[in-house]
Design an enzyme around this catalytic site. Sequence first.
Site, PDB file in Angstrom:
ATOM      1  CE  LYS A   1      31.339  45.638  36.953  1.00  0.00           C
ATOM      2  NZ  LYS A   1      32.756  45.534  37.306  1.00  0.00           N
TER       3      LYS A   1
ATOM      4  NE  ARG B   1      35.013  44.946  30.748  1.00  0.00           N
ATOM      5  CZ  ARG B   1      33.801  44.475  31.028  1.00  0.00           C
ATOM      6  NH1 ARG B   1      33.036  45.070  31.921  1.00  0.00           N
ATOM      7  NH2 ARG B   1      33.359  43.394  30.409  1.00  0.00           N
TER       8      ARG B   1
HETATM    9  C1  8Y7 Z   1      35.063  44.112  34.827  1.00  0.00           C
HETATM   10  C2  8Y7 Z   1      35.739  43.369  33.858  1.00  0.00           C
HETATM   11  C3  8Y7 Z   1      33.684  42.688  34.001  1.00  0.00           C
HETATM   12  C4  8Y7 Z   1      35.797  45.112  35.535  1.00  0.00           C
HETATM   13  C5  8Y7 Z   1      37.710  44.492  34.204  1.00  0.00           C
HETATM   14  C6  8Y7 Z   1      30.386  43.524  34.229  1.00  0.00           C
HETATM   15  C7  8Y7 Z   1      35.155  41.484  32.336  1.00  0.00           C
HETATM   16  C8  8Y7 Z   1      31.028  42.308  34.711  1.00  0.00           C
HETATM   17  N1  8Y7 Z   1      33.773  43.694  34.899  1.00  0.00           N
HETATM   18  N2  8Y7 Z   1      37.043  43.554  33.528  1.00  0.00           N
HETATM   19  N3  8Y7 Z   1      34.854  42.476  33.351  1.00  0.00           N
HETATM   20  N4  8Y7 Z   1      37.116  45.264  35.171  1.00  0.00           N
HETATM   21  N5  8Y7 Z   1      39.006  44.712  33.921  1.00  0.00           N
HETATM   22  O1  8Y7 Z   1      29.415  43.920  34.931  1.00  0.00           O
HETATM   23  O2  8Y7 Z   1      35.321  45.810  36.432  1.00  0.00           O
HETATM   24  O3  8Y7 Z   1      30.735  44.117  33.205  1.00  0.00           O
HETATM   25  S1  8Y7 Z   1      32.289  41.698  33.656  1.00  0.00           S
END
Ligand code: 8Y7
Length: 277
Positions: free
Chosen positions: A222, A257
Amino acid sequence: MQLKFKRGKQLDLSFPQIMGILNVTPDSFSDGGEHLNRAAAIDHCARMISEGATIIDIGGESTRPQAATVSSEEECERVLPVVEDICKRFDTIISLDTSNPELMRLGIEAGAHLINDVRSLQRPGALKAAVELEVPVCLMHMQGQPQDMQENPHYQDCVREVKDFLLKRATECEQAGISRSNIILDPGFCFGKSVQDNYALLKHLPEFAALPYPLLTGLSRKSMLGAVSALADPKERVCISAGAALLCAERGASIVRVHDVRETAQLLSLLRALREA
Ligand code: 8Y7
Protein backbone atom coordinates in the site's frame (compact mmCIF):
# COMPACT_ATOMS: atom_id res chain seq x y z
CA MET A 1 -8.91 -17.88 19.75
CA GLN A 2 -10.43 -19.96 17.03
CA LEU A 3 -12.70 -19.25 14.07
CA LYS A 4 -15.35 -21.83 13.19
CA PHE A 5 -16.65 -22.08 9.66
CA LYS A 6 -19.31 -24.01 7.78
CA ARG A 7 -18.57 -27.58 6.70
CA GLY A 8 -16.55 -28.35 9.81
CA LYS A 9 -13.64 -26.05 9.03
CA GLN A 10 -11.74 -24.29 11.81
CA LEU A 11 -8.85 -21.87 12.03
CA ASP A 12 -6.60 -21.63 15.06
CA LEU A 13 -5.57 -18.01 15.66
CA SER A 14 -3.09 -18.70 18.46
CA PHE A 15 -0.48 -17.93 15.78
CA PRO A 16 -1.05 -15.26 13.09
CA GLN A 17 -2.50 -16.64 9.86
CA ILE A 18 -1.76 -15.51 6.32
CA MET A 19 -4.61 -14.43 4.04
CA GLY A 20 -3.41 -14.49 0.42
CA ILE A 21 -4.93 -11.98 -1.99
CA LEU A 22 -6.48 -13.28 -5.19
CA ASN A 23 -7.75 -10.49 -7.39
CA VAL A 24 -10.05 -11.43 -10.22
CA THR A 25 -10.48 -7.87 -11.46
CA PRO A 26 -9.11 -6.54 -14.73
CA ASP A 27 -7.96 -3.31 -13.01
CA SER A 28 -6.44 -4.12 -9.60
CA PHE A 29 -3.64 -1.74 -8.87
CA SER A 30 -0.76 -4.12 -8.33
CA ASP A 31 -1.53 -7.26 -10.30
CA GLY A 32 -4.30 -6.17 -12.62
CA GLY A 33 -5.14 -8.51 -15.40
CA GLU A 34 -2.74 -11.25 -14.39
CA HIS A 35 -5.31 -13.59 -12.89
CA LEU A 36 -8.21 -12.91 -15.13
CA ASN A 37 -8.61 -16.37 -16.45
CA ARG A 38 -9.60 -19.25 -14.30
CA ALA A 39 -6.51 -21.34 -14.81
CA ALA A 40 -4.21 -18.51 -13.79
CA ALA A 41 -6.31 -17.87 -10.69
CA ILE A 42 -6.05 -21.53 -9.69
CA ASP A 43 -2.28 -21.55 -10.25
CA HIS A 44 -1.84 -18.44 -8.16
CA CYS A 45 -4.04 -19.90 -5.44
CA ALA A 46 -2.08 -23.18 -5.42
CA ARG A 47 1.15 -21.25 -5.05
CA MET A 48 -0.11 -19.13 -2.16
CA ILE A 49 -1.37 -22.22 -0.32
CA SER A 50 1.94 -24.04 -0.81
CA GLU A 51 3.75 -20.96 0.49
CA GLY A 52 1.72 -20.84 3.69
CA ALA A 53 -1.58 -19.05 3.14
CA THR A 54 -4.45 -20.59 5.12
CA ILE A 55 -7.09 -18.19 3.77
CA ILE A 56 -7.58 -17.06 0.17
CA ASP A 57 -9.34 -13.70 -0.22
CA ILE A 58 -11.08 -13.48 -3.60
CA GLY A 59 -12.12 -10.06 -4.88
CA GLY A 60 -13.91 -9.10 -8.08
CA GLU A 61 -14.49 -5.41 -7.38
CA SER A 62 -11.47 -3.16 -7.32
CA THR A 63 -11.52 -0.70 -4.42
CA ARG A 64 -8.64 1.37 -5.73
CA PRO A 65 -9.43 5.07 -6.13
CA GLN A 66 -10.90 5.82 -9.58
CA ALA A 67 -11.77 2.18 -10.20
CA ALA A 68 -14.78 1.65 -12.39
CA THR A 69 -17.89 0.44 -10.57
CA VAL A 70 -18.90 -3.08 -11.39
CA SER A 71 -22.41 -4.51 -11.65
CA SER A 72 -23.47 -7.25 -9.25
CA GLU A 73 -23.82 -9.61 -12.18
CA GLU A 74 -20.32 -8.93 -13.45
CA GLU A 75 -18.81 -9.24 -9.96
CA CYS A 76 -20.55 -12.60 -9.47
CA GLU A 77 -19.40 -13.79 -12.90
CA ARG A 78 -15.80 -13.01 -12.03
CA VAL A 79 -15.79 -14.51 -8.54
CA LEU A 80 -18.15 -17.52 -8.45
CA PRO A 81 -16.38 -19.78 -10.99
CA VAL A 82 -13.11 -19.23 -9.13
CA VAL A 83 -14.73 -20.07 -5.77
CA GLU A 84 -16.09 -23.29 -7.28
CA ASP A 85 -12.72 -24.23 -8.76
CA ILE A 86 -10.81 -23.57 -5.53
CA CYS A 87 -13.37 -25.50 -3.52
CA LYS A 88 -12.97 -28.53 -5.74
CA ARG A 89 -9.18 -28.53 -5.68
CA PHE A 90 -8.02 -27.20 -2.33
CA ASP A 91 -8.79 -27.64 1.33
CA THR A 92 -8.41 -23.95 2.14
CA ILE A 93 -10.56 -21.26 3.72
CA ILE A 94 -12.12 -19.07 1.07
CA SER A 95 -12.88 -15.43 1.86
CA LEU A 96 -15.18 -13.28 -0.27
CA ASP A 97 -13.84 -9.75 -0.63
CA THR A 98 -17.20 -8.15 -1.38
CA SER A 99 -19.83 -5.66 -0.21
CA ASN A 100 -22.48 -7.21 -2.42
CA PRO A 101 -25.18 -9.22 -0.60
CA GLU A 102 -25.99 -11.25 -3.71
CA LEU A 103 -22.38 -12.41 -4.03
CA MET A 104 -22.25 -13.09 -0.28
CA ARG A 105 -25.18 -15.51 -0.61
CA LEU A 106 -24.09 -17.15 -3.86
CA GLY A 107 -20.44 -17.31 -2.82
CA ILE A 108 -21.10 -19.02 0.52
CA GLU A 109 -23.45 -21.42 -1.24
CA ALA A 110 -20.69 -22.14 -3.77
CA GLY A 111 -18.30 -23.08 -0.96
CA ALA A 112 -16.74 -19.89 0.46
CA HIS A 113 -16.34 -19.60 4.24
CA LEU A 114 -15.88 -15.97 5.24
CA ILE A 115 -17.04 -12.49 4.25
CA ASN A 116 -14.48 -9.69 4.04
CA ASP A 117 -16.42 -6.47 3.53
CA VAL A 118 -14.48 -3.19 3.37
CA ARG A 119 -17.87 -1.45 3.81
CA SER A 120 -18.63 -3.29 7.07
CA LEU A 121 -21.97 -4.69 5.82
CA GLN A 122 -23.37 -1.17 5.33
CA ARG A 123 -24.72 -1.70 1.81
CA PRO A 124 -28.49 -2.34 1.72
CA GLY A 125 -29.12 -6.03 2.37
CA ALA A 126 -25.55 -6.90 3.36
CA LEU A 127 -26.08 -7.12 7.12
CA LYS A 128 -29.20 -9.25 6.65
CA ALA A 129 -27.34 -11.58 4.30
CA ALA A 130 -24.47 -11.99 6.78
CA VAL A 131 -26.87 -12.68 9.67
CA GLU A 132 -28.68 -15.35 7.67
CA LEU A 133 -25.48 -16.94 6.36
CA GLU A 134 -24.02 -17.36 9.87
CA VAL A 135 -20.40 -17.14 8.70
CA PRO A 136 -17.44 -15.17 10.09
CA VAL A 137 -17.28 -11.58 8.79
CA CYS A 138 -14.50 -9.01 8.74
CA LEU A 139 -15.70 -5.48 9.53
CA MET A 140 -13.33 -2.79 8.24
CA HIS A 141 -13.14 0.93 8.89
CA MET A 142 -13.19 3.26 5.90
CA GLN A 143 -13.71 7.04 5.77
CA GLY A 144 -15.60 8.04 2.61
CA GLN A 145 -15.93 5.81 -0.42
CA PRO A 146 -13.20 4.14 -2.48
CA GLN A 147 -13.67 6.71 -5.26
CA ASP A 148 -12.89 9.72 -3.05
CA MET A 149 -11.53 8.39 0.25
CA GLN A 150 -7.92 9.54 -0.25
CA GLU A 151 -8.84 13.06 -1.42
CA ASN A 152 -9.10 14.73 1.98
CA PRO A 153 -9.12 12.32 4.91
CA HIS A 154 -9.80 14.13 8.18
CA TYR A 155 -9.99 13.14 11.84
CA GLN A 156 -9.80 14.84 15.21
CA ASP A 157 -8.25 11.67 16.61
CA CYS A 158 -7.92 8.91 14.05
CA VAL A 159 -7.10 6.07 16.47
CA ARG A 160 -10.02 6.94 18.75
CA GLU A 161 -12.50 7.38 15.88
CA VAL A 162 -11.53 4.17 14.10
CA LYS A 163 -11.75 2.19 17.33
CA ASP A 164 -15.12 3.76 18.23
CA PHE A 165 -16.48 3.00 14.78
CA LEU A 166 -15.39 -0.64 14.89
CA LEU A 167 -16.81 -1.23 18.36
CA LYS A 168 -20.09 0.47 17.45
CA ARG A 169 -20.38 -1.49 14.22
CA ALA A 170 -19.55 -4.78 15.96
CA THR A 171 -22.29 -4.06 18.52
CA GLU A 172 -24.79 -3.23 15.77
CA CYS A 173 -23.92 -6.46 13.98
CA GLU A 174 -24.30 -8.49 17.17
CA GLN A 175 -27.66 -6.85 17.85
CA ALA A 176 -28.75 -7.75 14.32
CA GLY A 177 -27.92 -11.38 15.03
CA ILE A 178 -24.30 -12.00 14.09
CA SER A 179 -22.64 -14.05 16.79
CA ARG A 180 -19.75 -12.35 18.58
CA SER A 181 -17.45 -15.25 17.77
CA ASN A 182 -18.03 -14.59 14.05
CA ILE A 183 -16.74 -11.00 14.08
CA ILE A 184 -13.25 -9.92 12.97
CA LEU A 185 -12.16 -6.26 13.06
CA ASP A 186 -9.82 -4.31 10.77
CA PRO A 187 -8.74 -0.65 11.07
CA GLY A 188 -8.62 -0.38 7.26
CA PHE A 189 -5.12 0.87 6.49
CA CYS A 190 -5.10 3.43 3.65
CA PHE A 191 -8.90 3.55 3.42
CA GLY A 192 -9.47 7.28 3.89
CA LYS A 193 -6.37 7.94 6.02
CA SER A 194 -3.33 10.17 5.69
CA VAL A 195 0.15 8.66 5.94
CA GLN A 196 0.33 10.05 9.49
CA ASP A 197 -3.04 8.53 10.39
CA ASN A 198 -1.90 5.12 9.11
CA TYR A 199 1.26 5.15 11.21
CA ALA A 200 -0.67 6.29 14.26
CA LEU A 201 -2.94 3.26 13.76
CA LEU A 202 0.09 0.98 13.41
CA LYS A 203 1.62 2.46 16.55
CA HIS A 204 -1.59 1.89 18.49
CA LEU A 205 -2.35 -1.51 16.96
CA PRO A 206 -1.95 -3.32 20.33
CA GLU A 207 -5.04 -1.42 21.54
CA PHE A 208 -7.02 -2.86 18.64
CA ALA A 209 -5.61 -6.30 19.34
CA ALA A 210 -6.83 -5.99 22.93
CA LEU A 211 -10.47 -5.66 21.82
CA PRO A 212 -12.49 -8.87 22.25
CA TYR A 213 -12.38 -9.75 18.53
CA PRO A 214 -9.67 -11.15 16.27
CA LEU A 215 -7.77 -8.43 14.37
CA LEU A 216 -7.04 -8.45 10.64
CA THR A 217 -4.63 -6.04 8.96
CA GLY A 218 -3.87 -5.29 5.32
CA LEU A 219 -0.86 -3.13 4.49
CA SER A 220 0.45 -5.17 1.58
CA ARG A 221 2.04 -3.00 -1.14
CA LYS A 222 0.00 0.00 0.00
CA SER A 223 0.82 3.68 -0.45
CA MET A 224 1.73 4.15 3.24
CA LEU A 225 4.71 1.86 2.56
CA GLY A 226 5.64 3.73 -0.60
CA ALA A 227 5.53 6.98 1.37
CA VAL A 228 8.34 5.96 3.74
CA SER A 229 10.49 4.01 1.29
CA ALA A 230 10.43 5.92 -2.00
CA LEU A 231 9.26 2.72 -3.68
CA ALA A 232 6.91 4.21 -6.26
CA ASP A 233 5.83 0.97 -7.92
CA PRO A 234 3.64 -1.25 -5.69
CA LYS A 235 5.38 -4.30 -7.15
CA GLU A 236 8.66 -3.09 -5.62
CA ARG A 237 7.15 -3.12 -2.14
CA VAL A 238 7.47 -6.86 -1.48
CA CYS A 239 10.13 -6.66 1.21
CA ILE A 240 8.66 -3.72 3.09
CA SER A 241 5.23 -5.35 2.88
CA ALA A 242 6.49 -8.53 4.51
CA GLY A 243 8.14 -6.39 7.19
CA ALA A 244 4.87 -4.55 7.78
CA ALA A 245 3.01 -7.85 8.12
CA LEU A 246 5.54 -9.03 10.70
CA LEU A 247 5.15 -5.78 12.65
CA CYS A 248 1.38 -6.18 12.64
CA ALA A 249 1.57 -9.81 13.72
CA GLU A 250 4.00 -8.93 16.47
CA ARG A 251 1.64 -6.17 17.60
CA GLY A 252 -1.30 -8.54 17.84
CA ALA A 253 -2.89 -9.07 14.41
CA SER A 254 -4.41 -12.55 14.07
CA ILE A 255 -4.67 -12.44 10.28
CA VAL A 256 -2.44 -10.58 7.82
CA ARG A 257 -3.79 -9.96 4.31
CA VAL A 258 -0.92 -10.05 1.81
CA HIS A 259 0.08 -10.39 -1.83
CA ASP A 260 3.50 -11.89 -1.08
CA VAL A 261 2.84 -15.03 0.90
CA ARG A 262 6.27 -16.63 0.65
CA GLU A 263 8.12 -13.60 2.01
CA THR A 264 5.51 -13.03 4.71
CA ALA A 265 5.73 -16.66 5.85
CA GLN A 266 9.52 -16.36 6.09
CA LEU A 267 9.28 -13.34 8.34
CA LEU A 268 6.51 -14.86 10.45
CA SER A 269 8.79 -17.85 11.15
CA LEU A 270 10.89 -15.36 13.16
CA LEU A 271 7.88 -14.54 15.29
CA ARG A 272 7.20 -18.24 15.81
CA ALA A 273 10.78 -18.84 16.92
CA LEU A 274 10.61 -15.84 19.23
CA ARG A 275 7.36 -17.06 20.79
CA GLU A 276 8.73 -20.55 21.29
CA ALA A 277 12.02 -19.33 22.80
C1 8Y7 B 1 -7.99 -4.39 2.62
C2 8Y7 B 1 -9.04 -5.25 2.29
C3 8Y7 B 1 -8.27 -4.30 0.50
C4 8Y7 B 1 -7.64 -4.27 4.00
C5 8Y7 B 1 -9.39 -5.87 4.47
C6 8Y7 B 1 -5.53 -3.34 -1.30
C7 8Y7 B 1 -10.20 -5.89 0.18
C8 8Y7 B 1 -6.86 -2.74 -1.32
N1 8Y7 B 1 -7.50 -3.81 1.50
N2 8Y7 B 1 -9.73 -6.01 3.18
N3 8Y7 B 1 -9.20 -5.18 0.94
N4 8Y7 B 1 -8.37 -5.05 4.88
N5 8Y7 B 1 -10.04 -6.59 5.40
O1 8Y7 B 1 -4.58 -2.53 -1.48
O2 8Y7 B 1 -6.76 -3.53 4.43
O3 8Y7 B 1 -5.34 -4.55 -1.16
S1 8Y7 B 1 -8.17 -3.89 -1.20
